[in-house]
Design a protein around this motif. Sequence first.
Motif, PDB file in Angstrom:
ATOM      1  N   ALA A  68      -0.524   8.348  15.526  1.00  0.00           N
ATOM      2  CA  ALA A  68      -1.544   7.983  16.510  1.00  0.00           C
ATOM      3  C   ALA A  68      -2.870   7.687  15.824  1.00  0.00           C
ATOM      4  O   ALA A  68      -3.574   6.725  16.174  1.00  0.00           O
ATOM      5  N   LEU A  69      -3.232   8.503  14.839  1.00  0.00           N
ATOM      6  CA  LEU A  69      -4.469   8.281  14.090  1.00  0.00           C
ATOM      7  C   LEU A  69      -4.433   6.931  13.371  1.00  0.00           C
ATOM      8  O   LEU A  69      -5.416   6.171  13.401  1.00  0.00           O
ATOM      9  N   GLU A  70      -3.307   6.620  12.752  1.00  0.00           N
ATOM     10  CA  GLU A  70      -3.188   5.345  12.051  1.00  0.00           C
ATOM     11  C   GLU A  70      -3.357   4.177  13.013  1.00  0.00           C
ATOM     12  O   GLU A  70      -4.037   3.191  12.710  1.00  0.00           O
ATOM     13  N   MET A  71      -2.753   4.271  14.206  1.00  0.00           N
ATOM     14  CA  MET A  71      -2.903   3.201  15.195  1.00  0.00           C
ATOM     15  C   MET A  71      -4.346   3.072  15.651  1.00  0.00           C
ATOM     16  O   MET A  71      -4.858   1.963  15.829  1.00  0.00           O
ATOM     17  N   ALA A  72      -4.998   4.214  15.879  1.00  0.00           N
ATOM     18  CA  ALA A  72      -6.386   4.175  16.332  1.00  0.00           C
ATOM     19  C   ALA A  72      -7.268   3.475  15.305  1.00  0.00           C
ATOM     20  O   ALA A  72      -8.151   2.681  15.662  1.00  0.00           O
ATOM     21  N   LEU A  73      -7.040   3.756  14.026  1.00  0.00           N
ATOM     22  CA  LEU A  73      -7.830   3.117  12.975  1.00  0.00           C
ATOM     23  C   LEU A  73      -7.438   1.652  12.794  1.00  0.00           C
ATOM     24  O   LEU A  73      -8.304   0.782  12.665  1.00  0.00           O
TER      25      LEU A  73
ATOM     26  N   GLY B 133     -13.041  -3.456   4.424  1.00  0.00           N
ATOM     27  CA  GLY B 133     -14.469  -3.488   4.117  1.00  0.00           C
ATOM     28  C   GLY B 133     -15.329  -2.696   5.075  1.00  0.00           C
ATOM     29  O   GLY B 133     -16.488  -2.399   4.765  1.00  0.00           O
ATOM     30  N   ASP B 134     -14.775  -2.337   6.254  1.00  0.00           N
ATOM     31  CA  ASP B 134     -15.550  -1.544   7.213  1.00  0.00           C
ATOM     32  C   ASP B 134     -15.796  -0.136   6.657  1.00  0.00           C
ATOM     33  O   ASP B 134     -15.006   0.404   5.890  1.00  0.00           O
ATOM     34  N   ARG B 135     -16.888   0.452   7.106  1.00  0.00           N
ATOM     35  CA  ARG B 135     -17.182   1.842   6.773  1.00  0.00           C
ATOM     36  C   ARG B 135     -16.687   2.752   7.894  1.00  0.00           C
ATOM     37  O   ARG B 135     -16.835   2.421   9.074  1.00  0.00           O
TER      38      ARG B 135
ATOM     39  N   ILE C  39      -4.689   6.474   4.658  1.00  0.00           N
ATOM     40  CA  ILE C  39      -4.712   5.420   5.674  1.00  0.00           C
ATOM     41  C   ILE C  39      -5.922   4.512   5.487  1.00  0.00           C
ATOM     42  O   ILE C  39      -5.816   3.280   5.565  1.00  0.00           O
ATOM     43  N   LEU C  40      -7.075   5.101   5.223  1.00  0.00           N
ATOM     44  CA  LEU C  40      -8.275   4.283   5.007  1.00  0.00           C
ATOM     45  C   LEU C  40      -8.105   3.387   3.791  1.00  0.00           C
ATOM     46  O   LEU C  40      -8.524   2.217   3.802  1.00  0.00           O
ATOM     47  N   GLU C  41      -7.497   3.908   2.731  1.00  0.00           N
ATOM     48  CA  GLU C  41      -7.248   3.085   1.546  1.00  0.00           C
ATOM     49  C   GLU C  41      -6.310   1.929   1.871  1.00  0.00           C
ATOM     50  O   GLU C  41      -6.503   0.803   1.406  1.00  0.00           O
ATOM     51  N   SER C  42      -5.281   2.194   2.678  1.00  0.00           N
ATOM     52  CA  SER C  42      -4.329   1.126   3.002  1.00  0.00           C
ATOM     53  C   SER C  42      -4.983   0.030   3.837  1.00  0.00           C
ATOM     54  O   SER C  42      -4.638  -1.144   3.721  1.00  0.00           O
ATOM     55  N   ILE C  43      -5.939   0.407   4.682  1.00  0.00           N
ATOM     56  CA  ILE C  43      -6.667  -0.586   5.483  1.00  0.00           C
ATOM     57  C   ILE C  43      -7.682  -1.337   4.638  1.00  0.00           C
ATOM     58  O   ILE C  43      -7.997  -2.501   4.895  1.00  0.00           O
TER      59      ILE C  43
ATOM     60  N   PRO D 195       0.823  -1.211   0.000  1.00  0.00           N
ATOM     61  CA  PRO D 195       0.000   0.000   0.000  1.00  0.00           C
ATOM     62  C   PRO D 195       0.856   1.261   0.000  1.00  0.00           C
ATOM     63  O   PRO D 195       1.888   1.318   0.676  1.00  0.00           O
ATOM     64  N   ARG D 196       0.455   2.246  -0.768  1.00  0.00           N
ATOM     65  CA  ARG D 196       1.181   3.498  -0.846  1.00  0.00           C
ATOM     66  C   ARG D 196       0.273   4.640  -0.373  1.00  0.00           C
ATOM     67  O   ARG D 196      -0.942   4.598  -0.588  1.00  0.00           O
ATOM     68  N   ALA D 197       0.891   5.621   0.252  1.00  0.00           N
ATOM     69  CA  ALA D 197       0.152   6.829   0.619  1.00  0.00           C
ATOM     70  C   ALA D 197       0.035   7.684  -0.637  1.00  0.00           C
ATOM     71  O   ALA D 197       0.836   8.583  -0.895  1.00  0.00           O
ATOM     72  N   THR D 198      -0.970   7.384  -1.445  1.00  0.00           N
ATOM     73  CA  THR D 198      -1.066   7.931  -2.806  1.00  0.00           C
ATOM     74  C   THR D 198      -1.075   9.450  -2.808  1.00  0.00           C
ATOM     75  O   THR D 198      -0.308  10.094  -3.531  1.00  0.00           O
ATOM     76  N   ARG D 199      -1.942  10.057  -2.003  1.00  0.00           N
ATOM     77  CA  ARG D 199      -2.062  11.517  -2.023  1.00  0.00           C
ATOM     78  C   ARG D 199      -0.798  12.179  -1.492  1.00  0.00           C
ATOM     79  O   ARG D 199      -0.316  13.173  -2.049  1.00  0.00           O
ATOM     80  N   PHE D 200      -0.255  11.627  -0.423  1.00  0.00           N
ATOM     81  CA  PHE D 200       0.981  12.176   0.125  1.00  0.00           C
ATOM     82  C   PHE D 200       2.104  12.083  -0.904  1.00  0.00           C
ATOM     83  O   PHE D 200       2.880  13.045  -1.079  1.00  0.00           O
TER      84      PHE D 200
END
Length: 448
Positions: free
Chosen positions: A165-170, A177-179, A193-197, A84-89
Amino acid sequence: MVLEKIAKRVPMRSSRSLSRTVMEMVSDGDLPSGTKMPTVRAVAKALGMSAASVAVAWRELVDWRVFETNRRGGTLVLGPPLAPRATRFDVMMRASEGIPFNLGHLTPDRAILPPMGPALLAVSQSAELNDQAPTPISTALRRAIEPIWPFTPNYLLAAHGGIAALEMALATSVRPGDRVIIETPTVSRILDILESIGARPVPIDYREDGPDLQQLAQALKTRPAAFVYQPIGNHPTGFSISQNWSAEAAKLLRDVRIPIIELVQTVLMHKQPWLSLGSHLPHAVVHIQSYNFFFGSDLRVGIAGGSDYYIDRMWQQLTFSSRWVSRVLQDALAFQLTDAEAQRHLERFIDTCRQRRNAFVSALRNVGFVLPETDAPPIWLPVSDEYIATNQMSARGVVVHPGSYFSPEPLASDHVLLNGTILAEGFEDMAQQLSRAADTRGLRGPMG
């Protein structure tokens, strides 16, 4: 035949065995890019598997970007699995290469940052230094943070920056597949991050007083796994929640069993009191604050405070390795937040940033831009066409970021993002350049 190839190579009739075999076949070239895959039912019948097990394997291959599935075209092979890549970044960083002046990134001016030397000297004498027992947060940092936290946290945890911290929380609460409910526009890294998950964003509009409550109520019906938003200084719009929004949102979320993840990137730029849903729902809120904007990227410490249940899950994830934050960094941040002389340096930095932003906003308004009253570093600038504006500014040696990077879906109107604190002089000239690039005629304002 594709089915025959797969049947010969699958060692076990399980979803994981099937997905790994297909990955190997794609990597080996046995299933080249563009190959149209048989239906789930056809594969299940040929292999003597349940359709549900094949569907699980197919979803995993989609998550790994090996497959692409759509209703009309069926399932196609994209190519070997990619990390997975951080596409936007990645795109934003590439867009900055070779361009002299970066007016888009939310980074501080290094020339005016508070000095770090006294903090490092002070922490080198800490009695806790090199203690082998890891703790979620150092004693000094806890003492510095608790008095300024917007509510009484049940748990505090230091992380390597707010985004970490946000990445760990998610990652500890959300599965493929979660919303996940998110504000729009939002921090581009959240979308990466959501895309990578492999999670699905459910966007709701951020209004002047907070995320749209009617849209939030509808989004909660999708059975989301989390809600992520910025209560203070939304990046990129600069808006913050109001007291009324906080009370009404708490009513909506009171009986919803999901983590409410709050991210604040420039908390010290905003006048207190700082609002948070943690005042109403401390058991559900993970409130995250980042401080590297004020002290530089090498003092990268973020703090998560709130729900003991969700933050303890983050801490347990850290204990699988040695990824907890060095006490040197934690105590250095504590020093910067509490030492009297360090406080004076910090106040001068914040005052300079505010003066620069105010001067820039004033110059932009003078050439016709309609901008709201906010105190966050970003300026969310309305333009006729974001790509024309960004390309024209790039040609002039200036980086600005298109608004589409900050939303999972098209926005109602085009914008570009500016860092209002980085420009030290020449505000009128830069405003004129942006006016020509933006073609401000007929624009109705930032949310028009």
